[in-house]
Scaffold this active site. Structure first.
Site, PDB file in Angstrom:
ATOM      1  N   GLY A  28       0.813  -1.214   0.000  1.00  0.00           N
ATOM      2  CA  GLY A  28       0.000   0.000   0.000  1.00  0.00           C
ATOM      3  C   GLY A  28       0.844   1.259   0.000  1.00  0.00           C
ATOM      4  O   GLY A  28       2.036   1.227  -0.305  1.00  0.00           O
ATOM      5  N   HIS A  34       4.323   1.523  -8.032  1.00  0.00           N
ATOM      6  CA  HIS A  34       3.297   0.482  -7.924  1.00  0.00           C
ATOM      7  C   HIS A  34       2.367   0.515  -9.139  1.00  0.00           C
ATOM      8  O   HIS A  34       2.017  -0.528  -9.702  1.00  0.00           O
ATOM      9  CB  HIS A  34       2.430   0.703  -6.686  1.00  0.00           C
ATOM     10  CG  HIS A  34       3.144   0.608  -5.374  1.00  0.00           C
ATOM     11  ND1 HIS A  34       3.316   1.692  -4.551  1.00  0.00           N
ATOM     12  CD2 HIS A  34       3.708  -0.447  -4.734  1.00  0.00           C
ATOM     13  CE1 HIS A  34       3.946   1.312  -3.451  1.00  0.00           C
ATOM     14  NE2 HIS A  34       4.213   0.020  -3.539  1.00  0.00           N
ATOM     15  N   MET A 181      11.266   5.751  -6.514  1.00  0.00           N
ATOM     16  CA  MET A 181      10.028   5.944  -5.743  1.00  0.00           C
ATOM     17  C   MET A 181       9.902   4.846  -4.700  1.00  0.00           C
ATOM     18  O   MET A 181      10.223   3.685  -4.960  1.00  0.00           O
ATOM     19  CB  MET A 181       8.826   5.924  -6.668  1.00  0.00           C
ATOM     20  CG  MET A 181       8.782   7.143  -7.533  1.00  0.00           C
ATOM     21  SD  MET A 181       7.223   7.238  -8.415  1.00  0.00           S
ATOM     22  CE  MET A 181       7.553   8.711  -9.376  1.00  0.00           C
TER      23      MET A 181
HETATM   24  P1  AMP Z   1       5.999  -2.496  -1.644  1.00  0.00           P
HETATM   25  O1  AMP Z   1       4.650  -1.900  -1.484  1.00  0.00           O
HETATM   26  O2  AMP Z   1       7.121  -1.592  -1.269  1.00  0.00           O
HETATM   27  O3  AMP Z   1       6.111  -3.873  -1.038  1.00  0.00           O
HETATM   28  O4  AMP Z   1       6.182  -2.714  -3.213  1.00  0.00           O
HETATM   29  C1  AMP Z   1       5.264  -3.486  -3.945  1.00  0.00           C
HETATM   30  C2  AMP Z   1       5.859  -3.777  -5.293  1.00  0.00           C
HETATM   31  O5  AMP Z   1       6.113  -2.558  -5.978  1.00  0.00           O
HETATM   32  C3  AMP Z   1       7.202  -4.522  -5.192  1.00  0.00           C
HETATM   33  O6  AMP Z   1       7.260  -5.502  -6.211  1.00  0.00           O
HETATM   34  C4  AMP Z   1       8.187  -3.419  -5.424  1.00  0.00           C
HETATM   35  O7  AMP Z   1       9.417  -3.869  -5.966  1.00  0.00           O
HETATM   36  C5  AMP Z   1       7.444  -2.553  -6.414  1.00  0.00           C
HETATM   37  N1  AMP Z   1       7.989  -1.195  -6.406  1.00  0.00           N
HETATM   38  C6  AMP Z   1       8.201  -0.412  -5.316  1.00  0.00           C
HETATM   39  N2  AMP Z   1       8.773   0.751  -5.681  1.00  0.00           N
HETATM   40  C7  AMP Z   1       8.939   0.695  -7.028  1.00  0.00           C
HETATM   41  C8  AMP Z   1       9.489   1.579  -7.996  1.00  0.00           C
HETATM   42  N3  AMP Z   1       9.991   2.768  -7.655  1.00  0.00           N
HETATM   43  N4  AMP Z   1       9.502   1.193  -9.295  1.00  0.00           N
HETATM   44  C9  AMP Z   1       9.000  -0.029  -9.648  1.00  0.00           C
HETATM   45  N5  AMP Z   1       8.456  -0.902  -8.772  1.00  0.00           N
HETATM   46  C10 AMP Z   1       8.440  -0.557  -7.488  1.00  0.00           C
END
Ligand code: AMP
Length: 288
Positions: A28, A34, A181
């Site tokens: 989230g 995301h 990000m």
């Molecule tokens: P998180 O909510 O941080 O667990 O991230 C959920 C998904 O989004 C994971 O697969 C992350 O690697 C991906 N994600 C987070 N930040 C980025 C970003 N800046 N660029 C691409 N994917 C991202």
């Protein structure tokens, strides 16, 4: 779009969907990184599902599980606008019911880098992703290259345990100044936010040295350290040049090497990485 809470409801809604399903697991506090995963999934699958779950099992002692940003209403509005069909936003006890005791350990690749700095973190990640894959049974699951070790752990788990899913890895989405990000960026003060792009600049310096022919991994590590040392607010925890599949540290640097950083800026731990030379494969290379 259905926002569901119980496993039973998610399973029922998933069974009612005809065609292929792409799953995007998240914690989230959604940002454009995301949303890029949602868009990729929408391009490649008939339906997109997302999970929003701040997973207690992947937070260590003192890692501020309670302080992690939670914005469910805003997130569900964003997902609705992206055409996501199904959102699972469970409470922790729905994911980890009383008596829960089964976890997934992806042994070797969970040890170095972030695994060393955050013991147990990747057990938490692998366990929750295994559960998400079992609940949603997606054809494809989408992850960001920003969390490079997470991708390695999940690809290994999917191959080792024969999960019938394609792992799709999506490029890191960055702010205009190069900062990757992250939901954690909201923790940064104005001064820290100005300091944070030092990670990207250090990675770019390593990339340009590699492109000019540098193949000594220690020279690249020294370059990373020097660039990061130029920023007084930065404290380096990980500066690695590793094999992209085993995560073992390298001496010589082949095409495809993973350069990754974990750096504290004040009280916020930021991670970032790049792959040198050849582009990373778009889907997992380990599927059996
Ligand atoms: P998180 O909510 O941080 O667990 O991230 C959920 C998904 O989004 C994971 O697969 C992350 O690697 C991906 N994600 C987070 N930040 C980025 C970003 N800046 N660029 C691409 N994917 C991202």
């Amino acid at each position: 779009m259905d926002t569901l809470h119980s496993v039973t409801d998610v399973r029922r809604a998933r069974l009612a969907l005809r065609g292929t399903l792409g799953l995007v697991p998240t914690m989230g506090a959604l940002h454009d990184g995301h949303l890029s995963l949602m868009r990729r999934a929408r391009d490649e699958c008939d339906h997109v599902a997302a999970s929003i779950f701040v997973n207690p099992l992947q937070f260590g002692q003192g890692e501020n599980f309670d302080r992690y940003p939670r914005q469910l209403e805003r997130d569900t509005n964003l997902l609705q606008a992206e055409g996501v069909a199904l959102v699972w936003a469970p409470a922790p006890e729905q994911v980890y019911p009383l008596g829960f005791q089964t976890t997934v350990d992806v042994t070797d690749v969970s040890q170095p880098l972030d695994g060393r700095a955050r013991p147990g973190h990747f057990r938490g990640v692998a366990t929750v992703v295994a559960k998400l894959l079992n609940v949603f049974t997606p054809e494809r699951a989408y992850f960001g290259a920003k969390d490079a070790q997470q991708v390695v752990v999940i690809e290994r788990m999917v191959a080792d345990l024969n999960f019938p899913v394609d792992v799709v890895v999506c490029p890191t989405v960055r702010e205009a100044d190069g900062l990757a990000m992250s939901s954690r960026n909201v923790y940064l003060s104005a001064d820290e936010r100005r300091a944070a792009p030092v990670l990207y600049r250090a990675l770019q310096a390593a990339r340009s040295a590699y492109e000019q022919g540098e193949r000594d991994a220690n020279a690249l590590r020294a370059l990373l350290a020097a660039r990061l040392a130029s920023e007084p607010l930065a404290r380096v925890e990980v500066a690695s040049v590793a094999d992209p599949v085993t995560l073992v540290e390298l001496e010589r640097v082949p095409s495809g090497a993973l350069v990754s950083l974990a750096v504290w800026i004040g009280n916020t731990r930021l991670i970032d990485n790049i792959t040198l030379g050849a582009r990373r494969p778009r889907t997992g290379g380990l599927r059996l």
